[in-house]
Each structure stands twice: as structure tokens, then as C-alpha cells.
Design an enzyme around this catalytic site. Structure first.
Site, PDB file in Angstrom:
ATOM      1  N   CYS A 184       9.543   0.889 -10.634  1.00  0.00           N
ATOM      2  CA  CYS A 184       8.398   0.508 -11.460  1.00  0.00           C
ATOM      3  C   CYS A 184       8.396   1.391 -12.697  1.00  0.00           C
ATOM      4  O   CYS A 184       8.350   2.624 -12.592  1.00  0.00           O
ATOM      5  CB  CYS A 184       7.102   0.679 -10.672  1.00  0.00           C
ATOM      6  SG  CYS A 184       5.611   0.397 -11.666  1.00  0.00           S
ATOM      7  N   HIS A 218      13.214 -10.177 -13.280  1.00  0.00           N
ATOM      8  CA  HIS A 218      12.224 -10.627 -14.256  1.00  0.00           C
ATOM      9  C   HIS A 218      12.585 -12.004 -14.789  1.00  0.00           C
ATOM     10  O   HIS A 218      13.760 -12.315 -15.005  1.00  0.00           O
ATOM     11  CB  HIS A 218      12.137  -9.648 -15.429  1.00  0.00           C
ATOM     12  CG  HIS A 218      11.618  -8.308 -15.037  1.00  0.00           C
ATOM     13  ND1 HIS A 218      10.282  -7.990 -15.078  1.00  0.00           N
ATOM     14  CD2 HIS A 218      12.265  -7.210 -14.567  1.00  0.00           C
ATOM     15  CE1 HIS A 218      10.128  -6.744 -14.663  1.00  0.00           C
ATOM     16  NE2 HIS A 218      11.317  -6.253 -14.342  1.00  0.00           N
ATOM     17  N   GLU A 244       2.943  -9.620 -11.903  1.00  0.00           N
ATOM     18  CA  GLU A 244       3.896  -8.790 -11.181  1.00  0.00           C
ATOM     19  C   GLU A 244       4.102  -9.264  -9.746  1.00  0.00           C
ATOM     20  O   GLU A 244       3.142  -9.638  -9.053  1.00  0.00           O
ATOM     21  CB  GLU A 244       3.436  -7.331 -11.165  1.00  0.00           C
ATOM     22  CG  GLU A 244       3.583  -6.634 -12.503  1.00  0.00           C
ATOM     23  CD  GLU A 244       3.583  -5.129 -12.364  1.00  0.00           C
ATOM     24  OE1 GLU A 244       4.393  -4.601 -11.573  1.00  0.00           O
ATOM     25  OE2 GLU A 244       2.765  -4.476 -13.049  1.00  0.00           O
ATOM     26  N   CYS A 254       3.439  -3.428 -17.449  1.00  0.00           N
ATOM     27  CA  CYS A 254       4.637  -3.383 -16.599  1.00  0.00           C
ATOM     28  C   CYS A 254       5.775  -2.839 -17.441  1.00  0.00           C
ATOM     29  O   CYS A 254       6.224  -3.503 -18.388  1.00  0.00           O
ATOM     30  CB  CYS A 254       4.971  -4.769 -16.056  1.00  0.00           C
ATOM     31  SG  CYS A 254       6.492  -4.829 -15.081  1.00  0.00           S
ATOM     32  N   GLY A 302       9.013  -4.734 -17.083  1.00  0.00           N
ATOM     33  CA  GLY A 302       8.804  -6.029 -17.719  1.00  0.00           C
ATOM     34  C   GLY A 302       8.920  -5.947 -19.231  1.00  0.00           C
ATOM     35  O   GLY A 302       9.500  -6.828 -19.875  1.00  0.00           O
TER      36      GLY A 302
END
Length: 323
Positions: free
Chosen positions: A111, A203, A254, A263, A266
Site C-alpha cells: 500500500c 490496478h 480500492e 491510494c 493507484g
């Protein structure tokens, strides 16, 4: 504004089965830690993406189970958070190991906002808050290296993006140079063009004309992307509006957490998708609901560098019953 109350949260958590531990010494230590009446935690946020941080450095495995993480992350009956991050002892020649459970109990590989929060947490528990520090952290996505400046901003070497569809993973086929760029996908009976990127976690990046005028709206289509069969491990879904070639605006749904304010991985994937589809430059500001990140995809080493904030919100004490 920072607040530091002492919180004692009593969560009625049923007994659960834990990940097996292979030596009696490790098992005894694990049971002692799990049975602690109280355990300290710190709450951090990176652009509103918030996490509970636990000093778990005496063990190789998280001291709480995924089921307990769900209750701890509950915003009404627990501390509240998008996930719980465990700072464990380092493996593979790293300083520390990062494990994270999402608010639904699932475990992502990594993350981006979480790694920034963990770096600030480590700086704090080591008593090095006024100096620049660098950490080598092992994650389920490999080695990640955050650098915390003396002023507090964090720059993270996020590594190289993964573009081979099979490694993302996605069932979408390659369209440009072996990558799935603007590949067609049907969601909610509508054809979208998406770019599949992995930053250690998968993603799906979709460019739209206006984030506020999406039809179907973001809240409807987000979870449908997350669970679409084209992504066998589910996916983080990003929807992006191009403000200029060096300024992108995004919303994220998410995997395992739903809509969040930010994110990090992301934002990295969004810039990669923008470059591959010739919509953006390699050095961009990415605006998320919680604030801005600076993302650079370096042409020399093919790595992505993310710079952004992370802040402590409060500290407290967690008490779990009925373990």
C-alpha cells in the site's frame, strides 16, 4: 490538528485460528503477545487514507488475525481505519517487514499511502523524528525504500511497474508493446477502455471526461470493476480526469476497502497509464480526494517515485477480550 488521547477500546472478538508458527519458542512468544490485555497503537493518515500502526517487531507474523482486523478497523465499534499495518522484524536483509490487512480482512501485497505512514511510524518509535531517515522494507510486493526528510515529507522508491497482463494479473490481452493499454472491458453493460498496471498490486485505470459526471456514477461502477472477471485476484479501480499533461485528478475504489480518499500505488498506476496512452507526462501532480501526490516515472531506471505526506493522528491503547 494533532491529538494524542489515550484510548482503551474493548472489542469482543471471538476466538480465532492463527497462522501456524513453527517453533515452540516462537509459538510461546506469539501466545504471550496475543494474550496481552493492552497493546499500544498509533493512528496515521496519508491524504486521508488512514491506518492503525502496530509495533510487531518481536514477531515474524501479525499479532492479530484478519477477523480481528475487521473489528479493529470498524469505524463505529473499533478504532476505525482503512487498514491495520504491522511493523514486523526485517527479513531478506531488510530493516523491517510490512504486513497489512484491509478493513475487510483481506491482505494486499502493498500500500503506497500505508508505506509512507509506516515510515513515519518507524521514525517515531526509533526516536529519530528530527532527522532524515531511510528504510529498506520488505513487503509482499518486494523491497520498498521510503526516505523521510527532516521536514517530514516522504519520497518512496516504488520500483518498476509491471505491465505484462499475465503478471498484473488480468485476462485482458496486450494491445501496445505487450501491455494492456486502453483495452476494452464491459462493465455494467457499458464498454470501457482500461489500462492494466501492477505496482505489486493490480490496478485498472480508466480515463473519463469528468469525474463528477460519470454515468453510471463512480459509486456504482467502482465495485463492479473491483470484482470483474477480467481480474482474477480482484483489482483496484482508478478513474481519471486529465487536467493537463502534468496534472491528473483521480478517484479510487480500492480492492478490499472500497472508496478511499487516496491510494499511493493507484496514483503511480495512473501516471503509468497516462504515459502509455500519451495522455500525460512522466512527472505529474496527481490530485486525489484527500490531497495531492507528486509522481515521477523515471525514464533512466524505469522506477516510479512517489512523494507525499503522512501524519500521526493520535496514539492509544487497544484491549482485546476473549482471545
Amino acid at each position: 490538528m494533532k491529538i494524542q488521547p489515550t484510548l482503551i477500546l474493548l472489542l469482543g472478538v471471538p476466538a480465532v485460528s492463527f497462522r501456524p508458527i513453527h517453533t515452540f519458542k516462537q509459538k510461546d512468544l506469539f501466545l504471550r503477545m496475543s494474550a496481552e490485555v493492552e497493546k499500544s497503537f498509533a493512528k496515521y493518515q496519508g491524504l486521508g487514507n488512514d491506518f492503525i500502526l502496530i509495533d510487531n517487531t518481536l514477531l515474524k507474523n501479525p499479532c492479530y488475525s484478519p477477523q480481528q482486523a475487521i473489528q479493529i478497523c470498524d469505524r463505529n465499534f473499533g478504532i476505525g481505519g482503512d487498514g491495520i499495518i504491522f511493523a514486523l522484524k526485517g527479513i531478506n536483509s531488510c530493516d523491517y517487514t510490512m504486513r497489512i490487512y484491509n478493513s475487510d480482512g483481506s491482505e494486499p501485497q502493498m500500500c503506497g499511502n500505508g508505506i509512507r505512514c509506516m515510515a513515519k511510524f518507524l521514525q517515531s518509535i526509533e526516536g529519530r523524528s528530527k532527522e532524515e531517515v531511510q528504510y529498506k522494507i520488505w513487503t509482499n510486493a518486494g523491497v520498498i525504500i521510503p526516505i523521510v526528510s527532516a521536514e517530514g515529507s516522504i519520497t518512496v522508491d516504488m520500483g518498476q511497474p509491471i505491465l505484462n497482463p499475465k503478471e498484473v494479473p488480468t485476462l485482458l490481452g496486450p494491445t501496445i508493446n505487450g501491455a494492456a493499454v486502453d483495452a476494452e472491458i464491459i462493465v455494467a453493460n457499458k464498454i470501457y477502455k482500461t489500462t492494466a498496471v501492477s505496482m505489486g498490486n493490480p490496478h485498472s485505470v480508466v480515463f473519463v471526461d469528468d469525474l463528477e459526471k460519470m454515468s453510471p456514477p463512480f459509486a456504482t461502477v467502482g465495485p463492479l470493476f473491483e470484482s470483474n472477471e477480467a481480474f482474477p485476484q480482484r483489482v483496484n479501480a482508478e478513474f481519471v480526469q486529465v487536467l493537463s499533461r502534468n496534472h491528473l485528478k483521480m478517484k479510487v475504489w480500492e480492492r478490499g476497502a472500497g472508496p478511499t480518499l487516496a491510494c499511493g500505488t493507484g496514483a503511480c498506476a495512473v501516471v503509468v497509464a497516462g504515459v502509455l496512452s500519451n495522455r500525460s507526462d512522466r512527472d505529474c501532480i496527481v490530485s486525489l480526494p484527500g490531497g495531492d501526490l507528486q509522481i515521477k516515472w523515471d525514464v533512466k531506471d524505469n522506477k516510479i517515485y512517489m512523494t507525499g505526506p503522512a501524519e500521526e493522528v493520535f496514539k492509544g491503547t487497544l484491549s482485546l477480550k476473549d482471545l
